[in-house]
Design a protein around this motif. Structure first.
Motif, short mmCIF file in Angstrom:
data_model
loop_
_atom_site.label_atom_id
_atom_site.label_comp_id
_atom_site.label_asym_id
_atom_site.label_seq_id
_atom_site.Cartn_x
_atom_site.Cartn_y
_atom_site.Cartn_z
N LEU B 31 0.83 -1.21 0.00
CA LEU B 31 0.00 0.00 0.00
C LEU B 31 0.86 1.25 0.00
O LEU B 31 0.53 2.25 -0.66
N ILE B 34 1.88 2.00 -3.39
CA ILE B 34 0.82 2.66 -4.17
C ILE B 34 0.86 4.17 -3.91
O ILE B 34 0.73 4.97 -4.84
N ILE B 58 -2.93 4.67 -14.00
CA ILE B 58 -3.70 3.55 -14.53
C ILE B 58 -2.85 2.27 -14.50
O ILE B 58 -3.30 1.23 -14.03
N TYR B 60 0.54 1.67 -13.19
CA TYR B 60 1.29 1.26 -12.00
C TYR B 60 0.41 1.19 -10.77
O TYR B 60 0.25 0.11 -10.18
N SER B 61 -0.20 2.33 -10.37
CA SER B 61 -1.01 2.28 -9.14
C SER B 61 -2.21 1.38 -9.33
O SER B 61 -2.68 0.74 -8.40
N GLY B 62 -2.76 1.33 -10.54
CA GLY B 62 -3.93 0.50 -10.77
C GLY B 62 -3.55 -0.95 -11.01
O GLY B 62 -3.53 -1.76 -10.10
N ALA B 63 -3.18 -1.27 -12.25
CA ALA B 63 -3.07 -2.67 -12.65
C ALA B 63 -1.96 -3.42 -11.91
O ALA B 63 -2.20 -4.45 -11.28
N MET B 65 -0.06 -2.79 -9.21
CA MET B 65 -0.12 -2.93 -7.76
C MET B 65 -1.31 -3.78 -7.33
O MET B 65 -1.26 -4.44 -6.29
N VAL B 66 -2.40 -3.79 -8.13
CA VAL B 66 -3.50 -4.71 -7.80
C VAL B 66 -3.00 -6.15 -7.89
O VAL B 66 -3.31 -6.99 -7.04
N LEU B 67 -2.16 -6.42 -8.91
CA LEU B 67 -1.60 -7.77 -9.01
C LEU B 67 -0.72 -8.09 -7.80
O LEU B 67 -0.75 -9.21 -7.29
N PHE B 70 -2.92 -8.77 -4.94
CA PHE B 70 -3.58 -10.04 -5.27
C PHE B 70 -2.70 -11.22 -4.85
O PHE B 70 -3.15 -12.14 -4.17
#
Lengths: 355, 164
Positions: B31, B34, B58, B60-63, B65-67, B70
């Protein structure tokens, strides 16, 4: 006209407060609309006791959720469990900031019907959507509950997969407009004849393929039926918000409906001519006040159409199976969206004179 | 205005990076990363790179870091033990970092005249200009880079395939 910093700040603050209040009211009444419509689809009345036609039901629901006990399970990860619903709702409310919901009418140099006119408005919307996933992912993980975790994993995998199709579907529209500013995208679609709706990207721009890809990806992105696997009651109790109660639960609910409204607004702006009248100058007003009223009327009417479609789909279609969902996203929507980009590129290259 | 924003988000960026190293739970570190990525996006925006800022959020912070989160959730990684770190890091790491810092500072000070100074907020590169550079002037390097990434994807697929 040059505006002073003070007027700018005050007018913008008022705009933000008004928009947020209207959005939250709209969220409350979308819930009522959904309950009413789904009720009719299922051959029953829906809420009808509180107020005339059940119109005060949202207020009663709000009061009930406020008064409920806010349970805090012992085994949760404390800060993240509290922050997660705030992230979800915060992102859902922020994304409305770049959306223009009426004609460009200036008052003391400040745009009245848009909080901020950003040159990369569409990209900012995509960025905020991609941050919003953390609300769901963190809520599921920090709840320390297997159903929540499964719901969160499903949600993050689904949102990442469909974000790709969503972004690719928008490329055709951006190519036609040559801009990422939402007002420019709408201005490309305006016409002056009575058949002005033929200029919409949906018809005139030949982007209906993109529209259907966008619509399906957007349903998945907002975790709505038939893609509501993250909260599938039959398998996961309630998915990622199983452990949440009272206002924290309500915040997830509000975020979901606010996202629905945002998606409806974006679809209206990108494919259906935004606030412009579908009949050109007919029914679009003449003085500044009537232009303002008519533009807001058309915008709200179009967004309402999308909300109706959302609820209709929810009342009609059964839920996908998880592998079907992934296969549909990756093997069908993404190739179709890419093909749409190629076809749009060829169309533009062949029809426009060489520069 | 620009200076104030730069100070706020620069400080946020550094604080996030420190928090990333000091946290013991992997998800807290993710986090903080992020936060670092998002404040970097604001810094790009201050320098006038609007598309880069949006792409940073979109992608880096999105896709990406979600991975990350995850995977951390799937592995259910627990708290880490706090150690004193490896001896090599103490012996080589700090002097190495100091030497690198000194070298960079020396180069920047002696050659400061050769660099173009960029001031925050004085110049905006819009997306149309960026695409002109990427798809017209630098088309070949751009396409070659994309083929490089495609090869990396093919390699990952080949590695992940089950033996029949």
């Amino acid at each position: 006209m040059e505006t002073s910093l003070l007027t700018f700040l005050i007018v913008n603050l008022i705009k933000i407060v008004v928009v947020v209040v209207i959005l939250l009211m709209e969220v409350a009444y979308t819930v009522l609309l959904e309950r009413k419509l789904v009720g009719r689809i299922q051959n029953r009345w829906g809420p009808s006791r509180v107020g005339p036609f059940g119109l005060l039901q949202p207020l009663a629901d709000g009061a009930k959720l406020f008064l409920k006990e806010d349970l805090m399970p012992l085994a949760v990860e404390r800060p993240l469990y509290v922050i997660a619903p705030m992230i979800a709702l915060g992102c859902a409310l922020t994304s409305i900031a770049v959306i223009p919901f009426g004609a460009n009418i200036q008052w003391h140099g400040v745009d009245l019907f848009q909080i901020s006119d950003v040159s990369i408005g569409l990209l900012i919307l995509l960025g905020i959507t991609s941050i919003g996933v953390y609300g769901i992912a963190l809520s599921g993980w920090s709840s320390n509950n297997k159903y929540s975790l499964l719901g969160a994993l499903r949600a993050s995998a689904q949102v990442i997969s469909y974000e790709l199709a969503l972004g690719l579907a928008l490329v055709g529209v951006i190519m036609r407009a040559g801009s990422l500013r939402l007002r420019d995208i709408v201005n490309v679609q305006t016409g002056h004849s009575v058949l002005a709706f033929l200029h919409w990207n949906f018809f005139g721009g030949f982007q209906f393929v993109a529209f259907f890809v966008y619509l399906m990806a957007a349903y998945a992105e907002t975790n709505r039926s038939p893609f509501d696997l993250p909260e599938a009651e039959s398998e996961l109790t309630a998915g990622y918000h199983t452990e949440y109660s009272s206002m924290k639960f309500a915040m997830f609910f509000m975020a979901e409906y606010a996202n629905m409204i945002t998606v409806g607004c974006v679809a209206t702006l990108l494919f259906f001519g935004g606030w412009t009248s579908p009949f050109g100058h007919f029914l679009s007003g003449s003085g500044p006040i009537s232009i303002a009223l008519f533009s807001v009327f058309w915008f709200v009417a179009k967004v309402f159409g999308f909300l109706f479609l959302y609820i209709w789909v929810r009342g009609t279609l059964p839920r996908f199976r998880y592998d079907q969902l992934m296969g549909f996203g990756w093997k069908f929507l993404v190739p179709v969206a890419i093909a749409n980009i190629v076809v749009t590129g060829l169309w533009m290259g062949l029809s426009l004179p060489a520069r | 205005m620009h200076l104030a924003l730069f100070c706020i988000f620069g400080a946020l960026c550094v604080a996030g990076a420190l928090n990333l190293l000091l946290q013991r739970h992997p998800i807290n570190s993710a986090l903080s990363l992020i936060v670092v990525m998002s404040s970097l996006a604001v810094l790009y925006l201050l320098l006038g790179a609007e598309f880069l800022a949006a792409a940073q959020v979109i992608v880096y912070s999105g896709a990406i870091m979600v991975l990350f989160t995850f995977v951390i959730m799937l592995l259910n990684a627990g708290r880490e033990q706090r150690t004193h770190g490896s001896k090599m890091a103490w012996v080589l790491g700090f002097p190495g970092a100091a030497v690198l810092l000194a070298l960079l500072a020396d180069i920047f000070i002696t050659h400061s005249g050769d660099f173009h100074r960029v001031q925050a907020g004085e110049y905006v590169v819009n997306t149309a200009m960026l695409s002109g550079v990427l798809f017209r002037d630098l088309l070949l390097p751009f396409e070659v880079t994309s083929i490089l990434i495609l090869i990396a994807i093919l390699g990952a697929v080949a590695l992940a395939r089950k033996e029949h």
